[in-house]
Structure formats: structure tokens, C-alpha cells
Scaffold this active site. Structure first.
Site, PDB file in Angstrom:
ATOM      1  N   GLY C 108     -48.065 -79.239 -45.091  1.00 39.34           N
ATOM      2  CA  GLY C 108     -49.130 -80.207 -45.313  1.00 39.34           C
ATOM      3  C   GLY C 108     -50.466 -79.548 -45.566  1.00 39.34           C
ATOM      4  N   CYS C 109     -50.480 -78.229 -45.582  1.00 37.17           N
ATOM      5  CA  CYS C 109     -51.717 -77.484 -45.784  1.00 37.17           C
ATOM      6  C   CYS C 109     -51.674 -76.937 -47.194  1.00 37.17           C
ATOM      7  CB  CYS C 109     -51.744 -76.348 -44.765  1.00 37.17           C
ATOM      8  SG  CYS C 109     -53.297 -75.496 -44.719  1.00 37.17           S
TER       9      CYS C 109
END
Lengths: 134, 102, 110
Positions: C108-109
Site C-alpha cells: 500500500g506504500c
């Protein structure tokens, strides 16, 4: 931005295809955006939550422990379909427990998994704004 | 001719196992691998397809694939033999031909 | 890409994350920290060790929001906030500390 109800529908067994892992990753990425997220496990998808998975001999990553992190990501509405369990000779005891800590109840640990009937699952699907299928 | 049929799909998702069993002749062997190992479990909607054929066909299941999916060997249908990778190779060598049911 | 650690070459991806998590050593961690212009203090190590334990248990590197909350729970409220974590790791606690911990980039980064 108003919060939308997201439902991730999981219908595939783990490892044999990439769907289960892809879904889990999308859920974790999506959870960073603080939407209202629910997960549905039905058909062969219920196999994803089976306890005691051990992938050393097949040389694949065992991603079953990652489901236990879902509570940390505020994903705590996990619906498992009863009829799908029955068809596979499984019960809730065959699944790994998934829990979360309820902020509104002095961080009490609670079960995330809820077993529902097909009719209830249909209603959950009906009430979702966005449904993602894997 | 003695054939080995390999099945790698869950019987609750696809009909590969069912079709393989229907097309296997007496003395053939069926080996369940990958998601096919779900077909070896007792008490599923599809267990009878295997247990009904067990006299005519020899059934095998890949142990490593069972473990990956968290299926205890105690829960597989009586009469199915668990094999490892070298057992897989031996089965292929022992049969005249191998057919994959995908 | 490769990182030179004590004369040994360690493979990394183009962003500097270790290709092989099992190769990780404290020495490699120090070397990655240097490449990030960071000097590892006990507080830095505390976060790195926490991340390694988290990965061991859940097989993922947590998103920063999750990291912050989990650190707060384990190490106390004074550490479970973004101000504290960004002071240690100015370019993103999840991103930089994961790199030093030899973990993949947090899910998610981007």
C-alpha cells in the site's frame, strides 16, 4: 469524500491460482484509505481461511498469517458462507480465528469472522456500494 | 495401456476430477495435485465421486499440496495414498502415459 | 543494484530494498541506513526490530497507519505517533525502516 461500502468477494482456493493473494493485497492497500471494508468468503474461497497451512514443501509463500493482520487494518467484517463450508465438509473450527480490538469497547478482543447463510450473504452483497470479485 | 490422470482443480470449482474419473478405465490411476487435493477430502459434496470409484481406480494425492492447504491426512478418503514429489515421478514412470486434467 | 557491505556484495532492487530477506544482518542494516543518511540509534533499532517481528508474525510489512498504532500499543503512546516516527525516519517510517529491516516495501506504500 463520503465513505463507501466496499465488499471484496473471495471465491477461489489459495495457491492454485493467484486470486486469493491478489485480493488480500488489494484489501490491504485499500484499507489504507479508510473506507468501510467487508470481506466475503464463499465457494472455494472459504479454503483461504483454513488453519494449519504450511507451504514449505511446495516452495510458495504462506500468506495465511497475513489474514490475522486484517484487524490491525480495521478490516473486521469478515463473512463466511455456511453453505460453502457445509459443501466442503468444513466447520468454523477448521478456520483460523481472526480477531480485532474494538476501540469503542475498551479494546476488547472480538471475533471478526461471522458465518452467514447464502440469503444473508446475498443481502450483504446487495447493500454494498462497490463489489470487487476475486 | 495403463494411464495416469493428474487433476489440479478443486472438484467444487470445476468438473476436472469428475470427468477424469469418468474417462479413466479400470486399472488407471488418478493423482490429485495443487487445488486438486481438495478432491481427496472426506465429507465434501464431491467425496462420493472418488469413494465410489476407488475399487477400479487407484487414487493418489500430493502430500505437500495437502500441507500447504492445511488439510490433515486424517481427513482424506480411505484408500487414497499420499505421495511426495518422488512418488509423483515414480507414478509417471510406472504408467504408459500421463494425462493432465486442467 | 547491489550494496557493498564489508567487501561483500548484497543484491537490492532499484529502490534499495533487499532482494533476499534471509541475507539480512545488522551490518547490512547499518549500511542501508548510511545510504539513507541515517545514524542508527537505539530508538531506530527499536522500530526496525519491531518491524521484523511484525513481518515474522504476519508475513507483511505494515502500512504506516498500522505501524503507528501497533508501536503505540507495544512501546507506549509517546512512540506511537507520526511525529516521533518521522523524526527517526524523515522519509517515511514504514518505507525507510522497512528498507533497513530488510523487508519489502510496505503493502500500500507507493
Amino acid at each position: 469524500m463520503s465513505t463507501k461500502k466496499f465488499l471484496y468477494v473471495n471465491r477461489k482456493a489459495p495457491y492454485g491460482t493467484i486470486y486469493a493473494l491478489e485480493s488480500l493485497e488489494v484489501v490491504l492497500i485499500g484499507a489504507a484509505f479508510e473506507q468501510d471494508v467487508s470481506l466475503a468468503f464463499l465457494d472455494d474461497g472459504v479454503y483461504q481461511l483454513a488453519k494449519g497451512q504450511s507451504t514449505e514443501e511446495v516452495g510458495m509463500k504462506n500468506f495465511s498469517p497475513t489474514y490475522r493482520a486484517l484487524g490491525d487494518y480495521d478490516v473486521n467484517k469478515i463473512y463466511v458462507e455456511q453453505e460453502s463450508l457445509d459443501a466442503r465438509g468444513l466447520t468454523l473450527d477448521d478456520l483460523q480465528p481472526l480477531t480485532y480490538e474494538d476501540e469503542d469497547d475498551d479494546w476488547a478482543e472480538k471475533d471478526s469472522i461471522k458465518v452467514v447463510s447464502t440469503a444473508e450473504m446475498a443481502e450483504i452483497m446487495e447493500q454494498s456500494d462497490v463489489v470487487m470479485s476475486f | 495401456m495403463s494411464q495416469l490422470h493428474t487433476v489440479n482443480k478443486s472438484p467444487l470449482d470445476r468438473n476436472a476430477l469428475e470427468s477424469a474419473i469418468q474417462h479413466a478405465t479400470k486399472g488407471n490411476a488418478v493423482l490429485m495435485i495443487e487445488d486438486g487435493v481438495y478432491g481427496a477430502m472426506q465429507g465434501t459434496q464431491k467425496s462420493a465421486i472418488v469413494s465410489d470409484a476407488i475399487g477400479d481406480i487407484s487414487f493418489y494425492v500430493m502430500g505437500p499440496d495437502l500441507k500447504a492447504r492445511g488439510i490433515d491426512e486424517a481427513r482424506i478418503i480411505d484408500g487414497i495414498k499420499v505421495v511426495d514429489y518422488s512418488g509423483f515421478v515414480e507414478l509417471v514412470a510406472k504408467h504408459d502415459a500421463t494425462q493432465s486434467w486442467l | 543494484m547491489a550494496l557493498d557491505v564489508g567487501g561483500k556484495s548484497v543484491e537490492t532492487d532499484e529502490e534499495g530494498y533487499l532482494e533476499n530477506r534471509d541475507e539480512w544482518t545488522q551490518e547490512i542494516a547499518e549500511a542501508i541506513a548510511v545510504s539513507e543518511n541515517l545514524e542508527m540509534s537505539d530508538s531506530h533499532w527499536e522500530v526496525v526490530n519491531f518491524l521484523r517481528e511484525y513481518y515474522e508474525e504476519y508475513q507483511i510489512a505494515p502500512a504506516v497507519r498500522v505501524l503507528t498504532k501497533a508501536i503505540g500499543k507495544k512501546l507506549g503512546k509517546d512512540k506511537g505517533n507520526s511525529k516521533y516516527l518521522y523524526e527517526l525516519y524523515p522519509y517515511g517510517p514504514a518505507k525507510q525502516a522497512c528498507k533497513i529491516a530488510g523487508l519489502p516495501k510496505p503493502t500500500g506504500c507507493v
